[in-house]
Design a protein around this motif. Structure first.
Motif, PDB file in Angstrom:
ATOM      1  N   GLU A  42       0.826  -1.201   0.000  1.00  0.00           N
ATOM      2  CA  GLU A  42       0.000   0.000   0.000  1.00  0.00           C
ATOM      3  C   GLU A  42       0.864   1.257   0.000  1.00  0.00           C
ATOM      4  OE1 GLU A  42      -3.316   2.252   2.768  1.00  0.00           O
ATOM      5  OE2 GLU A  42      -3.059   0.089   3.001  1.00  0.00           O
ATOM      6  N   ALA A  43       1.900   1.265   0.836  1.00  0.00           N
ATOM      7  CA  ALA A  43       2.765   2.437   0.930  1.00  0.00           C
ATOM      8  C   ALA A  43       3.513   2.698  -0.374  1.00  0.00           C
ATOM      9  CB  ALA A  43       3.762   2.260   2.075  1.00  0.00           C
ATOM     10  N   LEU A  44       3.850   1.636  -1.093  1.00  0.00           N
ATOM     11  CA  LEU A  44       4.577   1.778  -2.358  1.00  0.00           C
ATOM     12  C   LEU A  44       3.648   1.971  -3.549  1.00  0.00           C
ATOM     13  CD1 LEU A  44       7.276  -0.974  -1.784  1.00  0.00           C
ATOM     14  CD2 LEU A  44       7.634   1.506  -1.751  1.00  0.00           C
ATOM     15  N   GLY A  45       2.345   1.759  -3.332  1.00  0.00           N
ATOM     16  CA  GLY A  45       1.385   1.914  -4.413  1.00  0.00           C
ATOM     17  C   GLY A  45       1.468   0.811  -5.457  1.00  0.00           C
ATOM     18  N   VAL A  46       1.805  -0.406  -5.013  1.00  0.00           N
ATOM     19  CA  VAL A  46       1.868  -1.553  -5.932  1.00  0.00           C
ATOM     20  C   VAL A  46       0.877  -2.621  -5.471  1.00  0.00           C
ATOM     21  CG1 VAL A  46       4.268  -1.110  -6.589  1.00  0.00           C
ATOM     22  CG2 VAL A  46       3.787  -2.666  -4.707  1.00  0.00           C
ATOM     23  N   PRO A  47       0.400  -3.465  -6.383  1.00  0.00           N
ATOM     24  CA  PRO A  47      -0.521  -4.525  -5.983  1.00  0.00           C
ATOM     25  C   PRO A  47       0.122  -5.466  -4.964  1.00  0.00           C
ATOM     26  CG  PRO A  47      -0.448  -4.315  -8.378  1.00  0.00           C
ATOM     27  CD  PRO A  47       0.658  -3.468  -7.833  1.00  0.00           C
ATOM     28  N   PRO A  48      -0.641  -5.956  -3.981  1.00  0.00           N
ATOM     29  CA  PRO A  48      -0.086  -6.854  -2.958  1.00  0.00           C
ATOM     30  C   PRO A  48       0.568  -8.101  -3.542  1.00  0.00           C
ATOM     31  CG  PRO A  48      -2.332  -6.227  -2.400  1.00  0.00           C
ATOM     32  CD  PRO A  48      -2.052  -5.670  -3.758  1.00  0.00           C
ATOM     33  N   GLY A  49       0.107  -8.557  -4.677  1.00  0.00           N
ATOM     34  CA  GLY A  49       0.700  -9.738  -5.298  1.00  0.00           C
ATOM     35  C   GLY A  49       2.074  -9.491  -5.867  1.00  0.00           C
ATOM     36  N   ARG A  50       2.487  -8.231  -5.942  1.00  0.00           N
ATOM     37  CA  ARG A  50       3.814  -7.884  -6.476  1.00  0.00           C
ATOM     38  C   ARG A  50       4.834  -7.661  -5.365  1.00  0.00           C
ATOM     39  NH1 ARG A  50       5.344  -9.543 -10.752  1.00  0.00           N
ATOM     40  NH2 ARG A  50       4.267 -11.175  -9.700  1.00  0.00           N
ATOM     41  N   VAL A  51       4.418  -7.792  -4.105  1.00  0.00           N
ATOM     42  CA  VAL A  51       5.315  -7.663  -2.956  1.00  0.00           C
ATOM     43  C   VAL A  51       5.367  -9.027  -2.270  1.00  0.00           C
ATOM     44  CG1 VAL A  51       5.718  -6.552  -0.724  1.00  0.00           C
ATOM     45  CG2 VAL A  51       4.796  -5.215  -2.638  1.00  0.00           C
ATOM     46  N   LEU A  52       6.551  -9.635  -2.289  1.00  0.00           N
ATOM     47  CA  LEU A  52       6.708 -10.937  -1.641  1.00  0.00           C
ATOM     48  C   LEU A  52       7.153 -10.744  -0.202  1.00  0.00           C
ATOM     49  CD1 LEU A  52       8.535 -13.062  -4.380  1.00  0.00           C
ATOM     50  CD2 LEU A  52       6.082 -12.790  -3.967  1.00  0.00           C
ATOM     51  N   LYS A  53       6.473 -11.422   0.709  1.00  0.00           N
ATOM     52  CA  LYS A  53       6.903 -11.397   2.103  1.00  0.00           C
ATOM     53  C   LYS A  53       7.880 -12.538   2.313  1.00  0.00           C
ATOM     54  CE  LYS A  53       2.574 -13.655   3.450  1.00  0.00           C
ATOM     55  NZ  LYS A  53       1.343 -13.510   4.206  1.00  0.00           N
ATOM     56  N   THR A  54       8.831 -12.314   3.208  1.00  0.00           N
ATOM     57  CA  THR A  54       9.838 -13.310   3.547  1.00  0.00           C
ATOM     58  C   THR A  54       9.446 -13.958   4.865  1.00  0.00           C
ATOM     59  OG1 THR A  54      11.532 -11.908   2.535  1.00  0.00           O
ATOM     60  CG2 THR A  54      12.302 -13.707   3.959  1.00  0.00           C
ATOM     61  N   LEU A  55       9.295 -15.261   4.845  1.00  0.00           N
ATOM     62  CA  LEU A  55       8.942 -16.020   6.049  1.00  0.00           C
ATOM     63  C   LEU A  55      10.045 -17.025   6.331  1.00  0.00           C
ATOM     64  CD1 LEU A  55       5.228 -16.759   5.079  1.00  0.00           C
ATOM     65  CD2 LEU A  55       6.072 -14.923   6.556  1.00  0.00           C
ATOM     66  N   MET A  56      10.345 -17.194   7.597  1.00  0.00           N
ATOM     67  CA  MET A  56      11.350 -18.175   7.998  1.00  0.00           C
ATOM     68  C   MET A  56      10.647 -19.306   8.737  1.00  0.00           C
ATOM     69  SD  MET A  56      14.008 -16.807   6.674  1.00  0.00           S
ATOM     70  CE  MET A  56      15.213 -18.006   7.255  1.00  0.00           C
ATOM     71  N   ALA A  57      10.916 -20.523   8.287  1.00  0.00           N
ATOM     72  CA  ALA A  57      10.255 -21.695   8.853  1.00  0.00           C
ATOM     73  C   ALA A  57      11.293 -22.787   9.082  1.00  0.00           C
ATOM     74  CB  ALA A  57       9.156 -22.187   7.910  1.00  0.00           C
ATOM     75  N   ALA A  58      10.834 -23.893   9.636  1.00  0.00           N
ATOM     76  CA  ALA A  58      11.674 -25.077   9.802  1.00  0.00           C
ATOM     77  C   ALA A  58      10.901 -26.269   9.274  1.00  0.00           C
ATOM     78  CB  ALA A  58      12.042 -25.287  11.268  1.00  0.00           C
ATOM     79  N   VAL A  59      11.587 -27.107   8.521  1.00  0.00           N
ATOM     80  CA  VAL A  59      11.015 -28.361   8.028  1.00  0.00           C
ATOM     81  C   VAL A  59      11.809 -29.486   8.675  1.00  0.00           C
ATOM     82  CG1 VAL A  59      10.612 -29.817   6.015  1.00  0.00           C
ATOM     83  CG2 VAL A  59      10.244 -27.347   5.857  1.00  0.00           C
ATOM     84  N   ASP A  60      11.121 -30.283   9.471  1.00  0.00           N
ATOM     85  CA  ASP A  60      11.775 -31.351  10.237  1.00  0.00           C
ATOM     86  C   ASP A  60      12.984 -30.813  10.993  1.00  0.00           C
ATOM     87  OD1 ASP A  60       9.857 -33.018   9.160  1.00  0.00           O
ATOM     88  OD2 ASP A  60      11.193 -33.878   7.643  1.00  0.00           O
ATOM     89  N   GLY A  61      12.839 -29.598  11.542  1.00  0.00           N
ATOM     90  CA  GLY A  61      13.882 -28.986  12.354  1.00  0.00           C
ATOM     91  C   GLY A  61      14.941 -28.231  11.574  1.00  0.00           C
TER      92      GLY A  61
END
Length: 162
Positions: A42-61
């Protein structure tokens, strides 16, 4: 009013070392926003689908990095499958910060202190030449680059995560 962008971060250094073209975009970060990726879009004035969020997860630790459009939610079942695991869970914020060297709200998939396997949601991408935004390594800083360059520099899997 957007604040001025810092000249370099570990994320921009990674892109410079790879010889990739990108641009920096600063915006007024709202720490109280319920969904930071949506607030950035919203702040950049671009569609939400054009901004990727970075998530950190664990798979089997084992830690992994996930990129998904800011208006989508990941499926932990799909995350586990993407990395040939049985179970996936989000990392606690303190663990994500320790692993990446970035603060929550400013975690970039680029230039992490300890690189980990990365997957990008296939449904969040379209055309390798299209431009997309990812966190630039600081709160209120986004990097714009092409989808193809992002996939290549991260050596990312492109799989369904949502």
């Amino acid at each position: 009013m957007a604040k001025s962008a810092p000249k370099t971060t570990r994320a921009t250094q990674a892109l410079d070392q790879a010889g990739l073209r990108y641009s920096l975009h600063a915006y007024d970060y709202d720490p109280d926003a319920p969904r930071i990726g949506l607030q950035a879009a919203e702040a950049l004035g671009v569609p939400p689908g054009r901004v990727l969020k970075t998530l950190m997860a664990a798979v089997d630790g084992r830690p992994v990095c996930l990129l998904v459009a800011s208006d989508r939610e990941v499926s932990m079942t799909r995350v586990a499958a993407a990395f040939s695991g049985k179970a996936a869970a989000m990392l606690k914020p303190a663990d994500a910060e320790r692993l990446t060297g970035y603060h929550v709200g400013g975690i970039s998939p680029l230039g992490q202190k300890r690189p980990v396997p990365t997957a990008i949601d296939a449904g969040s991408l379209g055309d390798p030449g299209a431009e997309i935004h990812v966190n630039g390594g600081g709160r209120g800083l986004q990097i714009r680059l092409t989808e193809g360059d992002l996939v290549a520099v991260l050596k990312a899997l492109v799989v369904p995560l949502t």
